[in-house]
Design an enzyme around this catalytic site. Structure first.
Site, PDB file in Angstrom:
ATOM      1  N   SER A  93       0.798  -1.238   0.000  1.00 52.42           N
ATOM      2  CA  SER A  93       0.000   0.000   0.000  1.00 52.42           C
ATOM      3  C   SER A  93       0.824   1.278   0.000  1.00 52.42           C
ATOM      4  CB  SER A  93      -0.944   0.015   1.204  1.00 52.42           C
ATOM      5  OG  SER A  93      -2.009  -0.853   0.963  1.00 52.42           O
ATOM      6  N   LYS A 113       0.459   3.391  -2.985  1.00 49.65           N
ATOM      7  CA  LYS A 113      -0.706   4.271  -3.164  1.00 49.65           C
ATOM      8  C   LYS A 113      -0.296   5.746  -3.133  1.00 49.65           C
ATOM      9  CE  LYS A 113      -3.755   0.761  -1.120  1.00 49.65           C
ATOM     10  NZ  LYS A 113      -4.485   0.365   0.111  1.00 49.65           N
ATOM     11  N   TYR A 126      -3.629  -2.323 -10.285  1.00 45.27           N
ATOM     12  CA  TYR A 126      -3.528  -2.153  -8.823  1.00 45.27           C
ATOM     13  C   TYR A 126      -2.640  -3.233  -8.192  1.00 45.27           C
ATOM     14  CZ  TYR A 126      -4.970  -2.222  -3.923  1.00 45.27           C
ATOM     15  OH  TYR A 126      -4.968  -2.246  -2.544  1.00 45.27           O
ATOM     16  N   TYR A 151      -4.643   3.664   8.070  1.00 44.14           N
ATOM     17  CA  TYR A 151      -6.026   3.163   8.245  1.00 44.14           C
ATOM     18  C   TYR A 151      -6.539   3.520   9.631  1.00 44.14           C
ATOM     19  CZ  TYR A 151      -3.766   0.776   4.478  1.00 44.14           C
ATOM     20  OH  TYR A 151      -3.027   0.523   3.370  1.00 44.14           O
ATOM     21  N   VAL A 163       1.106  -3.832   3.769  1.00 42.85           N
ATOM     22  CA  VAL A 163       1.070  -5.148   4.418  1.00 42.85           C
ATOM     23  C   VAL A 163       2.318  -5.997   4.146  1.00 42.85           C
ATOM     24  CG1 VAL A 163      -1.428  -5.382   4.716  1.00 42.85           C
ATOM     25  CG2 VAL A 163      -0.358  -6.160   2.583  1.00 42.85           C
TER      26      VAL A 163
HETATM   27  N1  GLN Z   1      -2.343  -5.266  -2.018  1.00 43.04           N
HETATM   28  C1  GLN Z   1      -2.902  -5.168  -0.701  1.00 43.04           C
HETATM   29  C2  GLN Z   1      -4.400  -5.330  -0.739  1.00 43.04           C
HETATM   30  O1  GLN Z   1      -5.004  -4.821  -1.623  1.00 43.04           O
HETATM   31  C3  GLN Z   1      -2.526  -3.849  -0.114  1.00 43.04           C
HETATM   32  C4  GLN Z   1      -3.044  -3.688   1.311  1.00 43.04           C
HETATM   33  C5  GLN Z   1      -2.100  -2.972   2.213  1.00 43.04           C
HETATM   34  O2  GLN Z   1      -0.889  -2.942   2.021  1.00 43.04           O
HETATM   35  N2  GLN Z   1      -2.630  -2.495   3.306  1.00 43.04           N
HETATM   36  O3  GLN Z   1      -4.992  -5.969   0.088  1.00 43.04           O
END
Ligand code: GLN
Length: 309
Positions: free
Chosen positions: A64, A67, A191, A243, A261
Protein backbone atom coordinates in the site's frame (compact mmCIF):
# COMPACT_ATOMS: atom_id res chain seq x y z
CA UNK A 1 22.16 17.92 14.87
CA UNK A 2 21.98 14.43 16.34
CA UNK A 3 24.30 11.72 15.06
CA UNK A 4 21.79 9.94 12.85
CA UNK A 5 23.94 6.90 12.21
CA UNK A 6 24.38 6.42 15.95
CA UNK A 7 20.60 6.75 16.43
CA UNK A 8 19.88 4.14 13.75
CA UNK A 9 22.55 1.80 15.15
CA UNK A 10 21.06 2.07 18.64
CA UNK A 11 17.53 1.41 17.37
CA UNK A 12 18.73 -1.63 15.44
CA UNK A 13 20.64 -2.95 18.42
CA UNK A 14 17.73 -2.52 20.81
CA UNK A 15 15.21 -4.04 18.44
CA UNK A 16 17.34 -7.02 17.41
CA UNK A 17 15.94 -9.31 20.17
CA UNK A 18 12.41 -8.46 18.99
CA UNK A 19 12.91 -9.12 15.27
CA UNK A 20 10.23 -11.58 14.15
CA UNK A 21 7.43 -10.02 16.23
CA UNK A 22 3.99 -9.67 14.63
CA UNK A 23 2.35 -11.79 11.99
CA UNK A 24 3.20 -11.72 8.28
CA UNK A 25 0.29 -11.01 5.92
CA UNK A 26 -0.93 -14.43 4.86
CA UNK A 27 -4.03 -13.48 2.88
CA UNK A 28 -1.69 -12.98 -0.09
CA UNK A 29 -0.07 -16.46 -0.38
CA UNK A 30 3.19 -15.16 -1.82
CA UNK A 31 3.64 -12.77 1.13
CA UNK A 32 3.02 -15.59 3.61
CA UNK A 33 6.34 -17.11 2.47
CA UNK A 34 8.42 -14.11 3.62
CA UNK A 35 10.92 -14.74 6.42
CA UNK A 36 9.63 -12.60 9.35
CA UNK A 37 13.14 -12.34 10.85
CA UNK A 38 14.14 -9.25 8.93
CA UNK A 39 14.38 -5.60 9.86
CA UNK A 40 15.74 -2.64 7.98
CA UNK A 41 15.69 1.10 8.14
CA UNK A 42 16.95 3.98 5.98
CA UNK A 43 16.91 7.74 6.41
CA UNK A 44 17.69 10.20 3.62
CA UNK A 45 18.12 13.81 4.69
CA UNK A 46 17.20 16.77 2.50
CA UNK A 47 20.90 17.57 2.20
CA UNK A 48 21.38 14.22 0.48
CA UNK A 49 22.94 12.07 3.20
CA UNK A 50 21.87 8.45 3.54
CA UNK A 51 21.86 6.46 6.77
CA UNK A 52 21.04 2.75 6.99
CA UNK A 53 20.58 -0.01 9.52
CA UNK A 54 19.92 -3.75 9.27
CA UNK A 55 18.37 -5.05 6.05
CA UNK A 56 18.11 -1.60 4.51
CA UNK A 57 19.12 -2.93 1.08
CA UNK A 58 16.77 -5.92 0.92
CA UNK A 59 13.86 -5.38 -1.50
CA UNK A 60 10.39 -6.09 -0.11
CA UNK A 61 6.83 -5.79 -1.39
CA UNK A 62 5.84 -2.18 -0.76
CA UNK A 63 2.11 -2.95 -1.14
CA UNK A 64 0.00 0.00 0.00
CA UNK A 65 2.93 2.40 0.16
CA UNK A 66 2.59 2.41 -3.65
CA UNK A 67 -0.71 4.27 -3.16
CA UNK A 68 1.30 7.43 -2.39
CA UNK A 69 3.05 7.26 -5.77
CA UNK A 70 -0.17 6.50 -7.68
CA UNK A 71 -1.91 9.36 -5.87
CA UNK A 72 0.91 11.70 -6.91
CA UNK A 73 0.46 10.61 -10.55
CA UNK A 74 -3.34 10.99 -10.38
CA UNK A 75 -3.12 14.49 -8.91
CA UNK A 76 -0.68 15.36 -11.69
CA UNK A 77 -3.21 14.21 -14.28
CA UNK A 78 -6.52 15.57 -13.00
CA UNK A 79 -5.55 17.89 -10.15
CA UNK A 80 -8.21 18.71 -7.59
CA UNK A 81 -10.84 17.05 -9.83
CA UNK A 82 -9.66 13.82 -8.20
CA UNK A 83 -11.73 14.66 -5.14
CA UNK A 84 -14.95 14.03 -7.05
CA UNK A 85 -13.94 10.36 -7.08
CA UNK A 86 -12.56 9.88 -3.60
CA UNK A 87 -12.79 11.65 -0.22
CA UNK A 88 -10.15 12.98 2.14
CA UNK A 89 -11.37 11.80 5.53
CA UNK A 90 -9.92 9.10 7.77
CA UNK A 91 -12.00 5.96 7.49
CA UNK A 92 -11.86 4.54 11.00
CA UNK A 93 -12.30 1.11 9.45
CA UNK A 94 -10.10 -1.63 7.99
CA UNK A 95 -8.15 -1.01 4.77
CA UNK A 96 -10.33 -3.50 2.88
CA UNK A 97 -13.69 -2.61 4.45
CA UNK A 98 -16.69 -3.08 2.18
CA UNK A 99 -19.54 -1.86 4.37
CA UNK A 100 -18.52 1.83 4.38
CA UNK A 101 -18.55 1.94 0.59
CA UNK A 102 -22.25 1.17 0.42
CA UNK A 103 -23.12 3.81 2.98
CA UNK A 104 -21.17 6.37 0.98
CA UNK A 105 -22.54 5.43 -2.43
CA UNK A 106 -19.37 4.10 -3.97
CA UNK A 107 -17.18 7.13 -3.11
CA UNK A 108 -14.36 5.81 -0.91
CA UNK A 109 -13.39 7.78 2.18
CA UNK A 110 -9.79 8.45 1.18
CA UNK A 111 -7.16 7.49 -1.43
CA UNK A 112 -5.30 5.11 0.91
CA UNK A 113 -7.93 2.56 1.84
CA UNK A 114 -8.10 -0.12 -0.85
CA UNK A 115 -11.32 1.16 -2.45
CA UNK A 116 -9.90 4.68 -2.69
CA UNK A 117 -6.63 3.49 -4.15
CA UNK A 118 -8.44 1.39 -6.74
CA UNK A 119 -10.43 4.48 -7.81
CA UNK A 120 -7.17 6.47 -8.02
CA UNK A 121 -5.64 3.75 -10.22
CA UNK A 122 -8.70 3.92 -12.49
CA UNK A 123 -8.06 7.67 -12.88
CA UNK A 124 -4.41 7.13 -13.85
CA UNK A 125 -5.48 4.53 -16.43
CA UNK A 126 -7.50 7.02 -18.52
CA UNK A 127 -6.24 6.88 -22.09
CA UNK A 128 -3.85 3.99 -21.40
CA UNK A 129 -3.82 0.25 -21.85
CA UNK A 130 -3.29 -1.44 -18.44
CA UNK A 131 0.25 -2.42 -19.40
CA UNK A 132 1.09 1.20 -20.22
CA UNK A 133 -0.26 2.42 -16.88
CA UNK A 134 1.92 -0.11 -15.05
CA UNK A 135 4.89 1.04 -17.15
CA UNK A 136 4.16 4.67 -16.34
CA UNK A 137 4.13 3.99 -12.61
CA UNK A 138 7.32 1.93 -12.74
CA UNK A 139 9.11 4.64 -14.72
CA UNK A 140 7.88 7.27 -12.27
CA UNK A 141 9.11 5.36 -9.22
CA UNK A 142 12.49 4.64 -10.86
CA UNK A 143 12.79 8.33 -11.70
CA UNK A 144 11.89 9.34 -8.13
CA UNK A 145 14.34 6.86 -6.60
CA UNK A 146 16.91 7.62 -9.31
CA UNK A 147 17.36 3.88 -9.57
CA UNK A 148 16.58 1.82 -12.66
CA UNK A 149 16.82 -1.43 -10.71
CA UNK A 150 13.41 -1.02 -9.03
CA UNK A 151 11.14 -3.83 -10.27
CA UNK A 152 7.69 -5.32 -9.89
CA UNK A 153 7.51 -8.79 -8.38
CA UNK A 154 5.31 -10.65 -10.88
CA UNK A 155 4.83 -13.57 -8.50
CA UNK A 156 3.32 -11.31 -5.85
CA UNK A 157 1.09 -9.62 -8.44
CA UNK A 158 -0.12 -13.00 -9.71
CA UNK A 159 -0.68 -14.32 -6.21
CA UNK A 160 -2.91 -11.38 -5.37
CA UNK A 161 -4.75 -11.60 -8.68
CA UNK A 162 -5.70 -15.17 -7.81
CA UNK A 163 -6.85 -14.41 -4.26
CA UNK A 164 -7.90 -10.75 -4.15
CA UNK A 165 -11.61 -11.48 -3.80
CA UNK A 166 -12.31 -8.54 -1.53
CA UNK A 167 -10.62 -6.13 -3.90
CA UNK A 168 -12.73 -7.51 -6.76
CA UNK A 169 -15.80 -6.97 -4.57
CA UNK A 170 -14.79 -3.35 -3.83
CA UNK A 171 -14.05 -2.60 -7.48
CA UNK A 172 -17.28 -4.18 -8.74
CA UNK A 173 -19.20 -2.24 -6.15
CA UNK A 174 -17.68 1.05 -7.29
CA UNK A 175 -18.27 0.15 -10.93
CA UNK A 176 -21.95 -0.29 -10.08
CA UNK A 177 -21.88 3.28 -8.75
CA UNK A 178 -20.05 4.40 -11.93
CA UNK A 179 -16.98 5.35 -9.92
CA UNK A 180 -14.80 2.95 -11.95
CA UNK A 181 -14.57 3.61 -15.70
CA UNK A 182 -12.46 0.68 -16.86
CA UNK A 183 -13.13 -3.06 -16.75
CA UNK A 184 -12.63 -4.28 -13.19
CA UNK A 185 -10.06 -6.94 -14.21
CA UNK A 186 -7.96 -4.27 -15.93
CA UNK A 187 -8.06 -1.85 -13.00
CA UNK A 188 -7.16 -4.57 -10.52
CA UNK A 189 -4.44 -5.87 -12.85
CA UNK A 190 -2.77 -2.46 -12.56
CA UNK A 191 -3.53 -2.15 -8.82
CA UNK A 192 -2.02 -5.56 -7.99
CA UNK A 193 1.11 -4.70 -9.99
CA UNK A 194 1.55 -1.37 -8.23
CA UNK A 195 1.23 -3.13 -4.85
CA UNK A 196 3.84 -5.67 -6.01
CA UNK A 197 6.53 -3.00 -6.50
CA UNK A 198 9.62 -4.39 -4.85
CA UNK A 199 11.89 -1.85 -3.16
CA UNK A 200 14.42 -1.65 -0.36
CA UNK A 201 14.19 0.83 2.51
CA UNK A 202 16.90 2.89 0.88
CA UNK A 203 15.14 3.00 -2.50
CA UNK A 204 11.87 3.89 -0.82
CA UNK A 205 13.33 6.69 1.27
CA UNK A 206 15.01 8.11 -1.82
CA UNK A 207 11.84 7.85 -3.89
CA UNK A 208 9.80 9.71 -1.28
CA UNK A 209 12.37 12.40 -0.54
CA UNK A 210 10.41 14.96 -2.60
CA UNK A 211 7.70 14.89 0.06
CA UNK A 212 10.20 15.99 2.69
CA UNK A 213 11.68 18.69 0.47
CA UNK A 214 8.87 20.92 -0.79
CA UNK A 215 8.07 18.70 -3.75
CA UNK A 216 11.56 18.49 -5.29
CA UNK A 217 14.18 15.81 -4.91
CA UNK A 218 17.34 17.60 -3.74
CA UNK A 219 19.52 14.61 -4.73
CA UNK A 220 18.48 14.61 -8.37
CA UNK A 221 17.28 18.18 -8.75
CA UNK A 222 13.99 16.83 -10.15
CA UNK A 223 10.95 18.94 -9.40
CA UNK A 224 8.10 16.47 -8.83
CA UNK A 225 5.15 18.42 -7.41
CA UNK A 226 4.54 21.94 -6.08
CA UNK A 227 5.31 22.64 -2.39
CA UNK A 228 1.57 22.97 -1.77
CA UNK A 229 0.85 19.56 -3.25
CA UNK A 230 3.63 17.95 -1.23
CA UNK A 231 2.07 19.42 1.94
CA UNK A 232 -1.31 18.07 0.97
CA UNK A 233 -0.06 14.56 0.24
CA UNK A 234 1.67 14.66 3.64
CA UNK A 235 -1.60 15.77 5.27
CA UNK A 236 -3.38 12.77 3.75
CA UNK A 237 -0.66 10.41 4.93
CA UNK A 238 -0.89 11.81 8.44
CA UNK A 239 -4.68 11.46 8.67
CA UNK A 240 -5.23 8.31 6.61
CA UNK A 241 -1.88 6.59 6.01
CA UNK A 242 -2.29 3.88 8.64
CA UNK A 243 -6.03 3.16 8.24
CA UNK A 244 -7.65 2.87 11.65
CA UNK A 245 -4.18 2.95 13.20
CA UNK A 246 -3.61 6.52 11.89
CA UNK A 247 -4.45 8.25 15.16
CA UNK A 248 -2.15 5.97 17.07
CA UNK A 249 0.70 6.51 14.60
CA UNK A 250 0.26 10.30 14.83
CA UNK A 251 0.24 10.04 18.62
CA UNK A 252 3.33 7.87 18.91
CA UNK A 253 5.40 8.95 15.89
CA UNK A 254 4.00 12.38 14.97
CA UNK A 255 5.02 12.23 11.31
CA UNK A 256 3.04 11.67 8.10
CA UNK A 257 3.49 8.05 7.08
CA UNK A 258 2.16 5.28 4.89
CA UNK A 259 2.21 1.60 5.70
CA UNK A 260 1.89 -1.53 3.59
CA UNK A 261 1.07 -5.15 4.42
CA UNK A 262 4.53 -6.16 3.17
CA UNK A 263 5.72 -4.69 6.51
CA UNK A 264 7.08 -1.41 5.18
CA UNK A 265 6.41 2.05 6.54
CA UNK A 266 7.41 5.21 4.73
CA UNK A 267 7.45 8.44 6.75
CA UNK A 268 8.30 12.08 6.21
CA UNK A 269 9.89 14.63 8.52
CA UNK A 270 9.03 17.74 6.47
CA UNK A 271 12.06 19.89 5.69
CA UNK A 272 14.38 17.34 7.27
CA UNK A 273 14.31 13.78 5.94
CA UNK A 274 12.40 10.87 4.46
CA UNK A 275 12.44 7.56 6.26
CA UNK A 276 11.64 3.93 5.49
CA UNK A 277 11.40 1.12 8.00
CA UNK A 278 10.62 -2.51 7.25
CA UNK A 279 9.90 -5.64 9.20
CA UNK A 280 7.36 -8.14 7.80
CA UNK A 281 5.47 -8.95 11.04
CA UNK A 282 2.25 -6.93 11.28
CA UNK A 283 0.11 -5.73 14.18
CA UNK A 284 -3.67 -6.21 14.40
CA UNK A 285 -4.52 -3.37 12.02
CA UNK A 286 -2.09 -4.59 9.37
CA UNK A 287 0.82 -2.21 9.98
CA UNK A 288 4.41 -3.30 10.62
CA UNK A 289 4.78 -3.91 14.33
CA UNK A 290 8.51 -3.29 14.64
CA UNK A 291 8.50 -0.70 11.87
CA UNK A 292 6.17 1.47 13.95
CA UNK A 293 8.25 0.93 17.09
CA UNK A 294 11.42 1.85 15.19
CA UNK A 295 9.85 5.03 13.86
CA UNK A 296 8.67 6.02 17.32
CA UNK A 297 12.21 5.53 18.63
CA UNK A 298 13.62 7.59 15.76
CA UNK A 299 11.11 10.41 16.32
CA UNK A 300 11.81 10.45 20.05
CA UNK A 301 15.59 10.42 19.66
CA UNK A 302 15.74 13.06 16.94
CA UNK A 303 12.86 15.25 18.18
CA UNK A 304 11.30 15.07 14.68
CA UNK A 305 7.57 15.75 14.79
CA UNK A 306 5.07 17.84 12.86
CA UNK A 307 3.48 18.81 16.15
CA UNK A 308 6.31 20.83 17.72
CA UNK A 309 9.76 20.20 19.21
N1 GLN B 1 -2.34 -5.27 -2.02
C1 GLN B 1 -2.90 -5.17 -0.70
C2 GLN B 1 -4.40 -5.33 -0.74
O1 GLN B 1 -5.00 -4.82 -1.62
C3 GLN B 1 -2.53 -3.85 -0.11
C4 GLN B 1 -3.04 -3.69 1.31
C5 GLN B 1 -2.10 -2.97 2.21
O2 GLN B 1 -0.89 -2.94 2.02
N2 GLN B 1 -2.63 -2.49 3.31
O3 GLN B 1 -4.99 -5.97 0.09
Amino acid sequence: MVDLQAVLDSIYKELTPRIGEGKVADYIPELAKIDPNQFGMAVVTVDGKIYRAGDADVPFSIQSISKVFMLTLALGKVGEGLWKRVGREPSGSAFNSIVQLEHEHGIPRNPFINAGAIAVTDVVMAGHAPREAIGELLRFVRYLADDESVTIDEKVARSETLTGYRNFALANFMRAYKNIDHPVEHVLGVYFHQCALSMSCEQLARAGLFLAARGSNPMTGHSVVSPKRARRINALMLTCGHYDGSGDFAYHVGLPGKSGVGGGIFAVAPGVASIAAWSPGLNKVGNSQLGAVALEMLATRTGWSVFGD
